[in-house]
Design an enzyme around this catalytic site. Structure first.
Site, mmCIF file in Angstrom:
data_model
loop_
_atom_site.group_PDB
_atom_site.id
_atom_site.type_symbol
_atom_site.label_atom_id
_atom_site.label_comp_id
_atom_site.label_asym_id
_atom_site.label_seq_id
_atom_site.Cartn_x
_atom_site.Cartn_y
_atom_site.Cartn_z
ATOM 1 C CG ASP A 1 38.397 38.224 44.698
ATOM 2 O OD1 ASP A 1 39.742 37.656 45.271
ATOM 3 O OD2 ASP A 1 37.655 38.389 45.352
ATOM 4 C CG HIS B 1 44.810 38.573 46.075
ATOM 5 N ND1 HIS B 1 43.320 38.721 46.812
ATOM 6 C CD2 HIS B 1 45.332 37.477 47.211
ATOM 7 C CE1 HIS B 1 42.946 37.630 47.154
ATOM 8 N NE2 HIS B 1 44.319 37.351 47.584
ATOM 9 C CG HIS C 1 44.855 33.373 44.678
ATOM 10 N ND1 HIS C 1 44.732 31.826 44.561
ATOM 11 C CD2 HIS C 1 44.948 33.917 45.831
ATOM 12 C CE1 HIS C 1 44.388 32.538 46.884
ATOM 13 N NE2 HIS C 1 43.999 33.550 46.760
HETATM 14 P P1 5GP Z 1 42.987 34.271 49.260
HETATM 15 O O1 5GP Z 1 42.213 34.273 50.640
HETATM 16 O O2 5GP Z 1 42.789 32.578 49.190
HETATM 17 O O3 5GP Z 1 44.196 34.778 49.579
HETATM 18 O O4 5GP Z 1 42.119 34.295 47.662
HETATM 19 C C1 5GP Z 1 41.207 34.039 46.949
HETATM 20 C C2 5GP Z 1 40.425 34.952 46.769
HETATM 21 O O5 5GP Z 1 39.269 34.166 45.747
HETATM 22 C C3 5GP Z 1 39.281 35.999 47.189
HETATM 23 O O6 5GP Z 1 40.011 37.470 47.246
HETATM 24 C C4 5GP Z 1 38.074 35.784 46.989
HETATM 25 O O7 5GP Z 1 36.578 36.393 47.180
HETATM 26 C C5 5GP Z 1 37.807 34.784 45.629
HETATM 27 N N1 5GP Z 1 36.876 33.847 45.355
HETATM 28 C C6 5GP Z 1 36.995 33.022 45.975
HETATM 29 N N2 5GP Z 1 36.049 31.903 44.918
HETATM 30 C C7 5GP Z 1 36.049 32.531 43.976
HETATM 31 C C8 5GP Z 1 35.084 32.706 42.547
HETATM 32 O O8 5GP Z 1 33.637 31.589 42.608
HETATM 33 N N3 5GP Z 1 35.589 33.543 41.390
HETATM 34 C C9 5GP Z 1 36.361 34.628 42.011
HETATM 35 N N4 5GP Z 1 36.175 35.093 40.793
HETATM 36 N N5 5GP Z 1 36.665 34.508 42.929
HETATM 37 C C10 5GP Z 1 36.569 33.982 44.057
#
Ligand code: 5GP
Length: 113
Positions: A31, A101, A99
């Protein structure tokens, strides 16, 4: 055709990421804003928008993601870890490509915020 998701761009190597594992069904990468010493995402190649949109056709993919989450966690040196799926905006989802985590390397509190 709908716009490619951010994670599809990572899968297709159009955006760089620190990739830990990949196979024909999924990819695992670090992440970009880690919330723990180890924090990586496990993402299906299939761009399912969110868990609540997965169907019975996705049965094998969902099982595969869980098994790979544990396998990569072990490879990252974790015995204990947490797996989180945010499904929907008010649950904290910001990227609408399913996804998992995987977080570990520190004590994790419960309940989460
Ligand atoms: P969500 O909030 O949708 O559950 O998680 C999305 C995750 O994707 C977040 O923890 C965020 O830090 C990660 N993320 C967002 N953009 C990128 C990126 O460009 N590269 C990577 N490796 N992680 C990302």
């Amino acid at each position: 055709m709908s716009e490619k998701t951010l994670f599809s761009k990572i899968i297709d190597k159009e955006i760089p990421a620190s990739i830990l594992f990949e196979d024909d069904l999924c990819i695992a990468f670090k992440d970009i804003h880690p919330q723990a010493p180890v924090h990586f995402l496990v993402v299906p190649r299939k761009p399912i928008a969110r868990l609540s949109e997965a169907g019975s056709v996705d049965h094998a993919i969902l099982g595969h993601l869980m098994l790979k989450a544990a396998q990569v966690a072990r490879a990252q040196g974790l015995d204990d870890f947490r797996v989180v799926i945010n499904s929907g905006e008010s649950a904290g989802q910001t990227v609408f490509h399913l996804h998992l985590h995987v977080l570990g390397g520190r004590s994790l509190h419960w309940p989460p915020g």
